[in-house]
Design a protein around this motif. Structure first.
Motif: not given
Length: 223
Positions: A3-11, A206-223
């Motif tokens: 599924t799409t959700k499984d694919s996101i988890h794998i990614q 830490l700055n890089f990690d926060l930016t990356s997590l915010l981007e990941i959160k947005e991408a996952v929420e838009n699935v």
């Protein structure tokens, strides 16, 4: 069928695993140096051989590891570790969040209680609770590693979303608030290539990690 959700988890898995590994490296860098510890870990040295190509702090760390080849040099770094972070005497870079967020530079302040409550929410408790502040740099790193491990083990994307939000909160409400000043103090008060490089890498990561997590959160929420 995937599924799409499984694919996101794998990614997400390689991303989360890389974050866990880097937080473990940072944790190791701020442990007390010892000959049987990280200073002679070839795997750790290789990490900074790669990082030195893209980051000045990584270059400094790679150089530091290259020259840490004897017990005498390890002992010099251990003495610097105690001077910076442990004492006796006035510490130039205390490794506790409350010190930086309290106007009087006190420990066991509200921020200590906040992170204690975060630990308790996940069934965690410091063995030194009420004796040593739980907002120590290493304990906050350990908690982040714990949250990432839960994310790697999670079986559904909703749980991963929840855990990523917790990691973002930890960064926004704690780590990125006080650690920049901690890093600045280390960089301003040490001649050690080891701790200079470690502080430079930590601050930028830490700055890089926060930016990356915010981007990941947005991408996952838009699935």
């Amino acid at each position: 069928m995937t599924t799409t959700k499984d694919s996101i988890h794998i990614q997400l898995y390689p991303f989360l695993l890389a974050r866990k590994n880097f937080y473990q490296i940072l944790h190791t860098l701020f442990l007390e140096p010892a000959k049987d510890n990280f200073l002679f870990d070839e795997g750790l040295v290789r990490n900074f051989d790669e990082l030195k190509e893209v980051h000045e702090g990584g270059r400094i760390l790679a150089d530091a590891f290259e020259h840490l080849t004897s017990n005498e040099k390890v002992n010099i770094e251990r003495e610097e570790y105690w001077r910076l972070f442990v004492g006796p005497g006035v510490l130039v870079a205390p490794p506790w969040e409350s010190y930086y967020r309290s106007k009087e530079h006190l420990l066991f302040e509200e921020w200590t209680l906040q992170v204690r409550e975060l630990y308790h929410q996940f069934g965690l408790q410091s063995i030194q609770e009420n004796n040593e502040p739980e907002d120590h740099l290493l304990l906050e790193f350990e908690f982040m590693i714990f949250l990432i491990e839960l994310s790697l083990q999670a079986l559904d994307i909703e749980k991963i979303q929840e855990l990523i939000s917790k990691q973002i909160d930890l960064l926004q409400e704690h780590l990125t608030i006080w650690i920049p000043e901690f890093c600045k103090r280390v960089m301003d008060h040490t001649t050690s290539r080891l701790y200079l490089g470690a502080a430079m890498v930590l601050e930028d990561f830490l700055n890089f990690d926060l930016t990356s997590l915010l981007e990941i959160k947005e991408a996952v929420e838009n699935v």
